[in-house]
Motif scaffolding. Sequence first.
Motif, PDB file in Angstrom:
ATOM      1  N   ILE A 147       0.861  -1.182   0.000  1.00  0.00           N
ATOM      2  CA  ILE A 147       0.000   0.000   0.000  1.00  0.00           C
ATOM      3  C   ILE A 147       0.895   1.228   0.000  1.00  0.00           C
ATOM      4  O   ILE A 147       1.910   1.277   0.695  1.00  0.00           O
ATOM      5  N   ASP A 148       0.522   2.227  -0.775  1.00  0.00           N
ATOM      6  CA  ASP A 148       1.324   3.450  -0.899  1.00  0.00           C
ATOM      7  C   ASP A 148       1.082   4.358   0.311  1.00  0.00           C
ATOM      8  O   ASP A 148       0.116   5.110   0.359  1.00  0.00           O
ATOM      9  N   THR A 149       1.954   4.241   1.328  1.00  0.00           N
ATOM     10  CA  THR A 149       1.852   5.042   2.548  1.00  0.00           C
ATOM     11  C   THR A 149       3.252   5.524   2.925  1.00  0.00           C
ATOM     12  O   THR A 149       4.210   5.349   2.177  1.00  0.00           O
ATOM     13  N   ARG A 150       3.378   6.080   4.136  1.00  0.00           N
ATOM     14  CA  ARG A 150       4.691   6.477   4.649  1.00  0.00           C
ATOM     15  C   ARG A 150       5.422   5.304   5.298  1.00  0.00           C
ATOM     16  O   ARG A 150       6.440   5.492   5.972  1.00  0.00           O
ATOM     17  N   PHE A 151       4.940   4.104   5.091  1.00  0.00           N
ATOM     18  CA  PHE A 151       5.498   2.926   5.753  1.00  0.00           C
ATOM     19  C   PHE A 151       6.989   2.783   5.455  1.00  0.00           C
ATOM     20  O   PHE A 151       7.794   2.504   6.354  1.00  0.00           O
ATOM     21  N   ARG A 152       7.384   2.958   4.194  1.00  0.00           N
ATOM     22  CA  ARG A 152       8.794   2.770   3.837  1.00  0.00           C
ATOM     23  C   ARG A 152       9.682   3.817   4.497  1.00  0.00           C
ATOM     24  O   ARG A 152      10.784   3.503   4.955  1.00  0.00           O
ATOM     25  N   ALA A 153       9.226   5.065   4.555  1.00  0.00           N
ATOM     26  CA  ALA A 153      10.024   6.112   5.195  1.00  0.00           C
ATOM     27  C   ALA A 153      10.218   5.813   6.679  1.00  0.00           C
ATOM     28  O   ALA A 153      11.319   5.989   7.228  1.00  0.00           O
ATOM     29  N   ASN A 154       9.171   5.349   7.335  1.00  0.00           N
ATOM     30  CA  ASN A 154       9.277   5.010   8.755  1.00  0.00           C
ATOM     31  C   ASN A 154      10.169   3.788   8.964  1.00  0.00           C
ATOM     32  O   ASN A 154      10.913   3.707   9.951  1.00  0.00           O
ATOM     33  N   ALA A 155      10.081   2.822   8.039  1.00  0.00           N
ATOM     34  CA  ALA A 155      10.932   1.630   8.137  1.00  0.00           C
ATOM     35  C   ALA A 155      12.403   2.001   7.941  1.00  0.00           C
ATOM     36  O   ALA A 155      13.286   1.455   8.622  1.00  0.00           O
ATOM     37  N   ARG A 156      12.680   2.926   7.037  1.00  0.00           N
ATOM     38  CA  ARG A 156      14.059   3.371   6.830  1.00  0.00           C
ATOM     39  C   ARG A 156      14.618   4.003   8.100  1.00  0.00           C
ATOM     40  O   ARG A 156      15.762   3.722   8.504  1.00  0.00           O
ATOM     41  N   ALA A 157      13.820   4.836   8.756  1.00  0.00           N
ATOM     42  CA  ALA A 157      14.268   5.469   9.994  1.00  0.00           C
ATOM     43  C   ALA A 157      14.544   4.418  11.070  1.00  0.00           C
ATOM     44  O   ALA A 157      15.528   4.513  11.812  1.00  0.00           O
ATOM     45  N   ALA A 158      13.702   3.401  11.158  1.00  0.00           N
ATOM     46  CA  ALA A 158      13.890   2.341  12.151  1.00  0.00           C
ATOM     47  C   ALA A 158      15.160   1.547  11.839  1.00  0.00           C
ATOM     48  O   ALA A 158      15.918   1.176  12.743  1.00  0.00           O
ATOM     49  N   PHE A 159      15.408   1.287  10.551  1.00  0.00           N
ATOM     50  CA  PHE A 159      16.621   0.565  10.167  1.00  0.00           C
ATOM     51  C   PHE A 159      17.864   1.355  10.568  1.00  0.00           C
ATOM     52  O   PHE A 159      18.793   0.815  11.177  1.00  0.00           O
ATOM     53  N   LEU A 160      17.894   2.628  10.233  1.00  0.00           N
ATOM     54  CA  LEU A 160      19.068   3.442  10.534  1.00  0.00           C
ATOM     55  C   LEU A 160      19.273   3.579  12.037  1.00  0.00           C
ATOM     56  O   LEU A 160      20.407   3.626  12.518  1.00  0.00           O
ATOM     57  N   HIS A 161      18.180   3.627  12.787  1.00  0.00           N
ATOM     58  CA  HIS A 161      18.291   3.776  14.238  1.00  0.00           C
ATOM     59  C   HIS A 161      18.941   2.552  14.875  1.00  0.00           C
ATOM     60  O   HIS A 161      19.819   2.678  15.744  1.00  0.00           O
ATOM     61  N   HIS A 162      18.547   1.371  14.464  1.00  0.00           N
ATOM     62  CA  HIS A 162      19.015   0.159  15.129  1.00  0.00           C
ATOM     63  C   HIS A 162      20.177  -0.527  14.414  1.00  0.00           C
ATOM     64  O   HIS A 162      20.957  -1.238  15.053  1.00  0.00           O
ATOM     65  N   LEU A 163      20.299  -0.336  13.096  1.00  0.00           N
ATOM     66  CA  LEU A 163      21.289  -1.101  12.334  1.00  0.00           C
ATOM     67  C   LEU A 163      22.168  -0.240  11.444  1.00  0.00           C
ATOM     68  O   LEU A 163      22.977  -0.777  10.688  1.00  0.00           O
ATOM     69  N   GLY A 164      22.037   1.070  11.536  1.00  0.00           N
ATOM     70  CA  GLY A 164      22.741   1.953  10.619  1.00  0.00           C
ATOM     71  C   GLY A 164      24.245   1.810  10.641  1.00  0.00           C
ATOM     72  O   GLY A 164      24.914   1.966   9.615  1.00  0.00           O
ATOM     73  N   SER A 165      24.814   1.495  11.789  1.00  0.00           N
ATOM     74  CA  SER A 165      26.279   1.381  11.899  1.00  0.00           C
ATOM     75  C   SER A 165      26.738  -0.056  12.100  1.00  0.00           C
ATOM     76  O   SER A 165      27.912  -0.301  12.384  1.00  0.00           O
ATOM     77  N   ALA A 166      25.845  -1.015  11.953  1.00  0.00           N
ATOM     78  CA  ALA A 166      26.179  -2.413  12.218  1.00  0.00           C
ATOM     79  C   ALA A 166      27.015  -3.008  11.084  1.00  0.00           C
ATOM     80  O   ALA A 166      26.798  -2.711   9.916  1.00  0.00           O
ATOM     81  N   GLN A 167      27.981  -3.854  11.463  1.00  0.00           N
ATOM     82  CA  GLN A 167      28.733  -4.639  10.489  1.00  0.00           C
ATOM     83  C   GLN A 167      28.017  -5.977  10.330  1.00  0.00           C
ATOM     84  O   GLN A 167      27.722  -6.651  11.318  1.00  0.00           O
ATOM     85  N   SER A 168      27.727  -6.367   9.093  1.00  0.00           N
ATOM     86  CA  SER A 168      26.916  -7.553   8.890  1.00  0.00           C
ATOM     87  C   SER A 168      27.303  -8.282   7.613  1.00  0.00           C
ATOM     88  O   SER A 168      27.722  -7.659   6.632  1.00  0.00           O
ATOM     89  N   ARG A 169      27.130  -9.596   7.647  1.00  0.00           N
ATOM     90  CA  ARG A 169      27.334 -10.385   6.428  1.00  0.00           C
ATOM     91  C   ARG A 169      26.231 -10.106   5.406  1.00  0.00           C
ATOM     92  O   ARG A 169      26.331 -10.500   4.252  1.00  0.00           O
ATOM     93  N   HIS A 170      25.196  -9.388   5.830  1.00  0.00           N
ATOM     94  CA  HIS A 170      24.082  -9.046   4.942  1.00  0.00           C
ATOM     95  C   HIS A 170      24.228  -7.631   4.363  1.00  0.00           C
ATOM     96  O   HIS A 170      23.257  -7.082   3.845  1.00  0.00           O
ATOM     97  N   GLU A 171      25.417  -7.067   4.437  1.00  0.00           N
ATOM     98  CA  GLU A 171      25.592  -5.662   4.059  1.00  0.00           C
ATOM     99  C   GLU A 171      25.127  -5.373   2.635  1.00  0.00           C
ATOM    100  O   GLU A 171      24.488  -4.351   2.370  1.00  0.00           O
ATOM    101  N   ALA A 172      25.441  -6.256   1.689  1.00  0.00           N
ATOM    102  CA  ALA A 172      25.039  -6.019   0.300  1.00  0.00           C
ATOM    103  C   ALA A 172      23.515  -5.982   0.183  1.00  0.00           C
ATOM    104  O   ALA A 172      22.944  -5.141  -0.532  1.00  0.00           O
ATOM    105  N   ASN A 173      22.831  -6.875   0.897  1.00  0.00           N
ATOM    106  CA  ASN A 173      21.377  -6.878   0.866  1.00  0.00           C
ATOM    107  C   ASN A 173      20.801  -5.655   1.572  1.00  0.00           C
ATOM    108  O   ASN A 173      19.744  -5.156   1.183  1.00  0.00           O
TER     109      ASN A 173
END
Length: 275
Positions: free
Chosen positions: A179-205
């Motif tokens: 559904i076309d909402t602000r969901f993606r923008a809010n999800a991006r903020a949540a990602f950066l808050h918790h995982l923005g500086s994390a080193q991960s084997r999933h970095e490319a994904n």
Amino acid sequence: MPRFVLITGCSSGIGLAAARALAAAGLTAIASARRLEDVTRLQREGLLAVQLDLNDEASIEAGAREALQLAGGRLYGLFNNGAYGQPGAIEDLPTSALRAQFETNLFGWHHLIRQVLPSMLAAGEGRIVQNSSVLGLVAMKYRGAYNASKFALEGYTDTLRLELRGSGVAVSLIEPGPIDTRFRANARAAFLHHLGSAQSRHEANYRLTLARLEKEGPSGRFTLPSEACVPPLLHALTSRRPRHRYGVTLPTKVFAILRRLLPSRWLDALLAKSA
């Protein structure tokens, strides 16, 4: 007598579309939002609105009290809609991120239901509608926290429906896909808050995930506007025989069928291709 419906998550998207549409069906919306500035904006638009933060039990209780006062002590309906998605591989998610996801997407909804359900039971009628997701039916990579919250919501809501059987209070699930909402923008903020500086084997994904979340406009060809969730909501609120589940968007309807028909290995192979 007016029938009042409390809606959570009305600052934009599905909640806002629902609040605007209820009057045409003879219902009175009480919109709610977490931030005071959004509540003020909703009130300027002519809507009844209260402040309600699903992460704060005191705010939930205060918002529910105010909504009940506006409704003359009796709420006919509740549309639990306010939620967000926490992206990230499960192995990388700190427990605090998973806890925060459940606090908004499940625990806050439960606390609100406990505030408003007594007035419905006393009246012998009411409707509780829970906004779930296609990701409450099938799992997709890098959405584990959200998947878990929506799978939990599905079981919670099924149990609630059974326990309210014969009470006059009907319980339904809406299961939207994209559904076309602000969901993606809010999800991006949540990602950066918790995982923005994390080193991960999933970095490319994760780079692909961020690119998807930063994309403007519809996320894909099956994306529908927020208003697509309004007809099933109105049916759940007004029909004499509301359905237990309402699938919205083609992906939800397709995956609901595939989940029943395909062996889990085949379904996994299909879902593993998702971005």
